[in-house]
Design a protein around this motif. Structure first.
Motif, PDB file in Angstrom:
ATOM      1  N   MET A  89      25.438   4.058 -42.909  1.00 14.00           N
ATOM      2  CA  MET A  89      25.193   3.530 -44.259  1.00 14.00           C
ATOM      3  C   MET A  89      26.036   2.311 -44.607  1.00 14.00           C
ATOM      4  O   MET A  89      25.901   1.774 -45.696  1.00 14.00           O
ATOM      5  CB  MET A  89      25.406   4.635 -45.303  1.00 14.00           C
ATOM      6  N   GLU A  90      26.920   1.870 -43.722  1.00 16.43           N
ATOM      7  CA  GLU A  90      27.687   0.658 -44.033  1.00 16.43           C
ATOM      8  C   GLU A  90      26.725  -0.523 -44.168  1.00 16.43           C
ATOM      9  O   GLU A  90      25.910  -0.771 -43.272  1.00 16.43           O
ATOM     10  CB  GLU A  90      28.713   0.387 -42.928  1.00 16.43           C
ATOM     11  N   GLY A  91      26.838  -1.233 -45.303  1.00 12.63           N
ATOM     12  CA  GLY A  91      25.966  -2.388 -45.512  1.00 12.63           C
ATOM     13  C   GLY A  91      24.556  -2.036 -45.935  1.00 12.63           C
ATOM     14  O   GLY A  91      23.689  -2.899 -45.974  1.00 12.63           O
ATOM     15  N   LYS A  92      24.310  -0.761 -46.240  1.00 13.38           N
ATOM     16  CA  LYS A  92      22.971  -0.373 -46.682  1.00 13.38           C
ATOM     17  C   LYS A  92      23.024   0.197 -48.089  1.00 13.38           C
ATOM     18  O   LYS A  92      24.042   0.727 -48.521  1.00 13.38           O
ATOM     19  CB  LYS A  92      22.376   0.658 -45.715  1.00 13.38           C
ATOM     20  N   GLU A  93      21.904   0.084 -48.784  1.00 14.78           N
ATOM     21  CA  GLU A  93      21.814   0.556 -50.156  1.00 14.78           C
ATOM     22  C   GLU A  93      21.331   2.004 -50.174  1.00 14.78           C
ATOM     23  O   GLU A  93      20.443   2.377 -49.394  1.00 14.78           O
ATOM     24  CB  GLU A  93      20.842  -0.323 -50.939  1.00 14.78           C
ATOM     25  N   THR A  94      21.871   2.790 -51.098  1.00 17.38           N
ATOM     26  CA  THR A  94      21.509   4.206 -51.163  1.00 17.38           C
ATOM     27  C   THR A  94      20.016   4.395 -51.405  1.00 17.38           C
ATOM     28  O   THR A  94      19.383   5.251 -50.798  1.00 17.38           O
ATOM     29  CB  THR A  94      22.295   4.900 -52.297  1.00 17.38           C
ATOM     30  N   ARG A  95      19.429   3.557 -52.295  1.00 13.81           N
ATOM     31  CA  ARG A  95      18.020   3.781 -52.652  1.00 13.81           C
ATOM     32  C   ARG A  95      17.076   3.485 -51.488  1.00 13.81           C
ATOM     33  O   ARG A  95      15.947   3.945 -51.479  1.00 13.81           O
ATOM     34  CB  ARG A  95      17.637   2.948 -53.882  1.00 13.81           C
ATOM     35  N   PHE A  96      17.519   2.719 -50.506  1.00 12.61           N
ATOM     36  CA  PHE A  96      16.651   2.421 -49.360  1.00 12.61           C
ATOM     37  C   PHE A  96      16.927   3.339 -48.167  1.00 12.61           C
ATOM     38  O   PHE A  96      16.004   3.688 -47.437  1.00 12.61           O
ATOM     39  CB  PHE A  96      16.827   0.968 -48.913  1.00 12.61           C
ATOM     40  N   GLY A  97      18.199   3.710 -47.967  1.00 15.91           N
ATOM     41  CA  GLY A  97      18.530   4.539 -46.812  1.00 15.91           C
ATOM     42  C   GLY A  97      18.293   3.807 -45.508  1.00 15.91           C
ATOM     43  O   GLY A  97      17.978   2.610 -45.502  1.00 15.91           O
ATOM     44  N   VAL A  98      18.454   4.505 -44.397  1.00 17.38           N
ATOM     45  CA  VAL A  98      18.361   3.793 -43.121  1.00 17.38           C
ATOM     46  C   VAL A  98      16.924   3.410 -42.764  1.00 17.38           C
ATOM     47  O   VAL A  98      16.699   2.354 -42.180  1.00 17.38           O
ATOM     48  CB  VAL A  98      18.996   4.580 -41.939  1.00 17.38           C
ATOM     49  N   ALA A 104      19.083  -7.020 -50.913  1.00 14.31           N
ATOM     50  CA  ALA A 104      19.936  -5.846 -51.082  1.00 14.31           C
ATOM     51  C   ALA A 104      20.429  -5.783 -52.526  1.00 14.31           C
ATOM     52  O   ALA A 104      20.843  -4.738 -53.006  1.00 14.31           O
ATOM     53  CB  ALA A 104      21.132  -5.898 -50.128  1.00 14.31           C
ATOM     54  N   HIS A 105      20.378  -6.922 -53.227  1.00 14.40           N
ATOM     55  CA  HIS A 105      20.855  -7.002 -54.613  1.00 14.40           C
ATOM     56  C   HIS A 105      19.915  -6.214 -55.526  1.00 14.40           C
ATOM     57  O   HIS A 105      18.692  -6.398 -55.454  1.00 14.40           O
ATOM     58  CB  HIS A 105      20.905  -8.468 -55.052  1.00 14.40           C
ATOM     59  N   PRO A 106      20.468  -5.353 -56.381  1.00 16.40           N
ATOM     60  CA  PRO A 106      19.592  -4.534 -57.233  1.00 16.40           C
ATOM     61  C   PRO A 106      18.716  -5.355 -58.189  1.00 16.40           C
ATOM     62  O   PRO A 106      17.659  -4.878 -58.592  1.00 16.40           O
ATOM     63  CB  PRO A 106      20.566  -3.659 -58.022  1.00 16.40           C
ATOM     64  N   MET A 122      22.797  -5.232 -44.520  1.00 13.98           N
ATOM     65  CA  MET A 122      23.594  -6.217 -43.792  1.00 13.98           C
ATOM     66  C   MET A 122      23.490  -5.969 -42.283  1.00 13.98           C
ATOM     67  O   MET A 122      24.056  -5.001 -41.761  1.00 13.98           O
ATOM     68  CB  MET A 122      25.062  -6.137 -44.241  1.00 13.98           C
ATOM     69  N   ASN A 129      14.194   2.547 -44.586  1.00 15.66           N
ATOM     70  CA  ASN A 129      13.682   1.345 -45.247  1.00 15.66           C
ATOM     71  C   ASN A 129      14.470   0.108 -44.868  1.00 15.66           C
ATOM     72  O   ASN A 129      13.935  -1.003 -44.886  1.00 15.66           O
ATOM     73  CB  ASN A 129      13.678   1.530 -46.769  1.00 15.66           C
TER      74      ASN A 129
END
Lengths: 198, 581
Positions: free
Chosen positions: B337-346, B256-258, B367, B348
């Protein structure tokens, strides 16, 4: 058999350590620094010779004149890039609902006239706590507030947002995003360039 | 179904590219293990021969299953102890620019067990615990060799079917060295460089200080004007942690880390890397027994279990968090979207969550603790299917073949014939060993979780209130007891209790599966081949694939439904209760 096995294990451990633990990362480093030095060092953004951040690592913005990013659950301060972390709140955790409500209040207080629904990425914490992006919808929600706080025209802000909006890779992979740090730096530069002009 | 066209397109593209890679890579690996020349033989051959010479390995030597097992155990124990020592001595070793401190004995034991067993459970935060030296020399090495050991054991197992009235099943040192030199190392090298092109860091410089445009506020209400950005030699480790189904991240939040997974493209490639080798090994298996239909049948059975659970997970997350819809001002069209990254979305996030738990990879790009209760149950269930749906490199497929033996045995009981598979009679000894391999992870998982919820030290670890807290504990022992490594990360796992208990569970599961499998290999190799007759159950047909899927699902579901009812299912009803009150 056991002694022979132990001897081979020890020798193999030593030589594989040299090969995989030292030579392999070293070779990758040399190639990466040679071809992609900017990326390999962290996609750092410099202004006036000083590092002001990384394109890939989000920062905490809470003033009305800046676009706000995702909530960040890192500690002791948000967007702590030395200790990444998510909230790990379950969907039923009262703390999750409190955090979302508080964010809704903060967003609405900063922009009293805005009655639009708030995109969910603005009220939830990212997985890394360092998410550099928000959705285009989340950026559009904030344009009027930023424009007002900066005394800029809505369309001028929107054109900067559009410039920093990135679509899906090949139109398929990932989600469309807006990089918050790049966008805010661009707004500051715009302000700098238009100083004193109406 | 609430998934969008793009969601479906991303899932379809993922499987399409994965399946395209199966035959070429699978064939290549089969040739490596059969000792044939490949395009890398001339380039890397000197390295292989050099290692044999330096280490005193006789590449011509053949081993029986007992000797093979002894070497596996001695090598694994040695590397476990060496990693433990290296972690404990971190403060005295070089390459520690960020000044990471001492590692406690329980954490060092847990981490050493975790990386030696290819689990890569992480009770620590990478960027706040491990020096560059520990990550690179200690953990990267173990990523390679724990994967290679799994692949070696698989190849020995396959030889049990190939050989007839034979006393030996191959040479452990050769199988392991070849896995490293010709498969894992070249793939990782190329992959690591591609990852840096996307922004994954690879540097030995100390952490970067960035001067912030807008100061932020610390929890002590003092302004913070500098952002310390952790960097390091990450790409080289991430490449192998994805390819070797290891999953241990360079940074605390893993992929999840960029800096570990910066773009949609890096994400797609890292997701492919999770299932790439486990999928291709099915073809390797088919090729080595000279009947590729058998390999495809197993791969299809795996996919038949994975795909519906992946879609289910994506659909649950797409639906968002129902509790948040109670706050009228929120637009949840992009999902939970809690615990998820914007660039991946639900979508991915869900593809990754299902793939990483199907394979025993355990890396995450979101997460899992913050998933909806049923969405989060999908990855948990994938782990609880004993990590045989793709599973770890090598160990996933040998685990699945153990289930195949169980399936032909059950089918044989139904029609009253001695069961056979690939021309080998499956008899009492094989079934006893298969039962051990299947039951030990179940016992480690449920037994461990039961002990944890009965002790104060275990209960203290739960982070979320109520049933979700129990799910965190159940997930932890499922993850350790099946060598996965992912977590409901709210659990406070870096305590002497969890470090010790989970460490033991990981070691138990790994080696009490591996040894029975090698015993079966030895027993099968010694048998003569029975010719196919009209009464032989064909094992490449849709009928057999359904039977196999049925057995895997039945064992998993029967074992875990009571526990799941107390965790995610209870939490789901908990959520509904709040919606209607």
């Amino acid at each position: 058999m056991y002694m022979q096995s132990l001897k081979i294990s020890a020798l193999l451990f030593i030589f594989l350590t040299l090969l995989l633990g030292i030579a392999y990362p070293a070779v990758v480093t040399v190639i990466a620094q040679g071809i992609f030095p900017h990326q390999a060092q962290g996609s750092l953004i410099e202004r006036g010779g000083k590092v002001v951040g990384s394109k890939l690592i989000g920062q905490d913005f809470s003033a009305p004149k800046y676009f706000w990013g995702r909530l960040s659950a890192t500690s002791p301060q948000p967007y702590n890039a030395a200790a990444s972390g998510g909230s790990n709140f379950g969907v039923n955790n009262p703390a999750l609902l409190e955090a979302a409500k508080a964010r809704v209040v903060a967003l609405q207080r900063a922009d009293p006239g805005n009655k639009a629904a708030i995109p969910v990425d603005l009220v939830t914490a990212s997985g890394s706590g360092l998410d550099p992006d928000i959705s285009p919808a989340a950026a559009h929600y904030q344009i009027a507030r930023v424009a007002k706080a900066r005394g800029m025209r809505y369309d001028d802000v929107k054109s900067i947002v559009d410039r920093y909006t990135q679509g899906r890779f090949l139109g398929i992979l990932g989600e469309p995003v807006v990089n918050v740090l790049e966008l805010n730096l661009a707004l500051d530069e715009y302000a700098h360039a238009h100083q004193g002009k109406p | 179904m609430n998934l969008s066209f793009n969601d479906w397109a991303q899932i379809a593209l993922y499987f399409a590219v994965l399946f395209l890679a199966v035959k070429p890579l699978g064939l290549y690996m089969a040739k490596i293990y059969e000792g044939e020349r490949t395009f890398l033989s001339s380039k890397m051959g000197w390295l292989e021969r050099g290692l044999y010479k330096l280490c005193g390995i006789n590449a011509q030597e053949e081993m029986g299953w007992k000797a093979y097992s002894v070497h596996v155990m001695v090598f694994s124990t040695f590397t476990l102890l060496a990693l433990y020592a290296l972690l404990r001595l971190q403060t005295h070793l070089p390459l520690n620019p960020a000044g990471m401190g001492k590692i406690t004995p329980d954490l060092a034991f847990n981490t050493a067990a975790s990386f030696t067993t290819n689990t890569n459970w992480q009770a620590y935060g990478g960027e706040s615990t491990m020096s560059y030296f520990s990550q690179m020399v200690g953990l990267t090495l173990q990523n390679f060799v724990s994967a290679a050991v799994g692949m070696a054991v698989l190849v020995a197992f396959i030889r049990g079917f190939v050989r007839k009235t034979a006393k030996t099943i191959g040479n452990f040192w050769v199988d392991m060295t070849r896995s490293v030199i010709y498969i894992l190392l070249p793939l990782s090298l190329v992959f690591a460089v591609i990852l840096t092109s996307q922004g994954v860091v690879q540097t030995f410089r100390p952490y970067v200080e960035a001067h912030l445009t807008a100061a932020t506020m610390g929890s002590d209400h003092k302004p913070v004007a500098v952002q310390t950005i952790a960097v390091g030699p990450a790409a080289s480790q991430i490449a192998i942690k994805q390819l070797g189904t290891n999953g241990g991240g360079f940074f605390n939040v893993n992929s999840a880390h960029p800096f570990e997974n910066p773009t949609a493209l890096s994400n797609f490639l890292e997701m492919l890397a999770i299932l790439l080798i486990p999928a291709a090994l099915c073809y390797t298996f088919g090729y080595m027994i000279r009947d590729t239909r058998q390999g495809w049948a197993i791969l299809i059975a795996m996919t038949v279990i994975l795909l519906p659970l992946m879609i289910f997970c994506a659909s649950q997350e797409r639906g968002g968090n129902p509790r948040l819809t109670q706050i009228a001002a929120i637009d949840q069209s992009s999902g939970n979207m809690e615990g998820k990254e914007t660039r991946f979305g639900v979508v991915n996030s869900a593809i990754w969550a299902a793939a990483t738990t199907a394979a025993s990879n355990g890396s995450v790009n979101s997460m899992h603790d913050s998933y909806t209760p049923l969405g989060g149950m999908a990855p948990l269930l994938m782990i609880q299917f004993s990590e045989v749906i793709f599973g770890g490199v090598g160990c996933g497929l040998y685990g699945m073949i153990v289930y195949v033996l169980l399936t032909v045995f059950i089918a044989g009981l139904m029609v009253g014939r001695t069961p056979e598979y690939l021309g080998k009679k499956v008899q009492s000894f094989e079934i006893k060993m298969a039962s051990i391999a299947i039951l030990v992870p179940l016992v480690a998982t449920l037994g461990g979780a039961a002990i944890a919820v009965l002790t104060a030290a275990g209960k203290a670890g739960a982070f979320n209130p109520g049933a979700q807290g129990f799910s965190e504990i159940l997930y932890a022992f499922s993850s350790a007891g099946n060598n996965n490594g992912s977590a409901f990360a709210g659990l406070n796992a870096n305590t002497p209790f969890y470090n010790t208990a989970l460490g033991i569970a990981m070691l138990f599961s790994r080696f009490w599966c591996m040894l029975p499998v090698l015993a079966i290999a030895g027993a099968l190799a010694a048998k003569k081949s029975t010719p196919v007759s009209a009464g032989t159950l064909p094992t490449h047909t849709p009928l057999f694939v359904s039977l196999l899927v049925g057995v895997v699902v039945l064992v998993g579901v029967l074992t875990y439904v009571p526990a799941l009812a107390l965790g995610p299912i209870a939490e789901h009803f908990n959520m509904l209760k709040h919606l209607h009150s």
